[in-house]
Scaffold this active site. Sequence first.
Site, PDB file in Angstrom:
ATOM      1  CE  LYS A  52      -3.806   2.105   2.682  1.00  0.00           C
ATOM      2  NZ  LYS A  52      -4.633   1.984   3.907  1.00  0.00           N
ATOM      3  CB  SER A  70      -7.895   3.986   3.036  1.00  0.00           C
ATOM      4  OG  SER A  70      -7.042   3.381   3.994  1.00  0.00           O
ATOM      5  CB  SER A 117      -8.141   1.058   5.883  1.00  0.00           C
ATOM      6  OG  SER A 117      -8.853   2.258   5.783  1.00  0.00           O
TER       7      SER A 117
HETATM    8  N1  GLN Z   1     -12.721   4.869   6.933  1.00  0.00           N
HETATM    9  C1  GLN Z   1     -12.061   5.238   8.161  1.00  0.00           C
HETATM   10  C2  GLN Z   1     -11.565   6.646   8.054  1.00  0.00           C
HETATM   11  O1  GLN Z   1     -11.800   7.252   7.067  1.00  0.00           O
HETATM   12  C3  GLN Z   1     -10.914   4.300   8.424  1.00  0.00           C
HETATM   13  C4  GLN Z   1      -9.798   4.464   7.492  1.00  0.00           C
HETATM   14  C5  GLN Z   1      -8.643   3.581   7.790  1.00  0.00           C
HETATM   15  O2  GLN Z   1      -8.777   2.547   8.436  1.00  0.00           O
HETATM   16  N2  GLN Z   1      -7.466   4.004   7.366  1.00  0.00           N
HETATM   17  O3  GLN Z   1     -10.954   7.161   8.921  1.00  0.00           O
END
Ligand code: GLN
Length: 485
Positions: free
Chosen positions: A78, A153, A177
Amino acid sequence: MDLWQLTIHEAHELLKGKEISSLELTQAVLQSIGQAEEKIHAFVTITEDLAFKQADRADKQIRNGQMTPLTGIPGVIKDVICTKGIRTTCSSRMLENFIPPYDADVVERLNAYGIVIVGKSNMDEFAMGSSTENSAFFPTYNPWDLTCVPGGSSGGSAAAVAAGETIYALGSDTGGSIRQPAGFCNIVGLKPTYGRVSRYGLVAFASSFDQIGPLTKDVTDSALVMNAIAGYDPRDSTSLPYPVPDYTRALIGDLHGLRLGVPREYFIPGMHPEVEQAIRCAVGKLEQLGAKVDWDVSLPSTPYALPAYYIIAPSEASANLARYDGVKYGFSYQDTSNMWEAMGKTKQFGFGPEVKRRIMLGTYALSAGYYDAYYLKAQKVRTLIREEFSQALGRFDALLTPTSPSPPFKLGEKVADPLQMYLSDVCTLPINIAGIPAISVPAGFSDGLPIGLQIIGKPFAEEVLLHIAFAYEQATEWHKRRPPI
Ligand code: GLN
């Protein structure tokens, strides 16, 4: 069988038996990228030259009998995880040209295992989002339905694994994410216990939540990647010096003696009926496999997890992102001689709308006069949630919930309404708040779109999660389905 469809353990057997070489495997994966990428858009950077070099080196290692279970097997990282000499953008204009001078701890470990890196995957900017639509470059498309999001994400990582553009991937999970995109793409995603995997070289979003973990085609692969990336790292002060077990020893098909609980607060009103049905069916399966299930456990503070997260995570983000001032590194606005204007414009043009929203929310929550009312209160809620989990996990070996309240949604469906987007992590956020581990495994389909089962465990009980996940996987066929692409 096409080589790009292999799992890690299948590829390892073929490499070990000298039936294929790492170069052939790498070539097959790069060819698959060549075909699928036009539709999926999972990659920010494809590292073809590096991949061939590493594959060549891996083949030499294999010939010399220096082989690990990951040697010569292509993976994707990632783009929030630093790779020395390889652009690491966090899918942000701010870091569009940033080339880290060092590797993250997990990348050092994987390199020592002789892996092949085929690229860096797309994500929501700075890991803020649930759909990969917040990437400053382009959205990623779900291989199961190109009109749907792959989740986020780590959407690029999940889509790449599902579409056969890599054998496995690493993601990061701050509020869901890894697990949410794994659920949306019908693959396995594990968020380890906070402190199990080093955050050194992971670009910080919300430091008290962030963890790196594997996205894989099956549970065995998840265990194999965990064997490689878990462990103490003195460069991360929150890394814990606990011994790392051999996670593959947890891969047992029988669940007798295990106690599982189903927390009722995770079956929220408004959730997709087929998700609820699939998860109840999955729990029934685990019961058949010998586990003792309590179908009605309560974690009463669950509804406060989302509001608490959206105070604490943006607060930490506002502090972490202060470093992008246009002076030290990253994008820098140059068309002025006024320092304040330069700093302001750097952030104005360098960050996308969601990142700005988080910085504003966090700065507000931390400011004098509001700190006690918001930040401190949210931290108290955090303690309550942790305690509730700790009590429940005293009675059960694991808790079972959906990974997401709905199957993958359409691109564009939630972009105009950040609150709706935030709600898609309602089942995964509480786990990061408590710092405990959880895994998402394929558990059904609704109208051809995947549904994930989330298994939540005690701190440092990744083995128990892998055990349950493996038993479920052995008894079901969901993980064998491949997207139409
Ligand atoms: N969707 C959550 C956020 O926007 C978690 C994102 C993540 O786990 N990086 O913060």
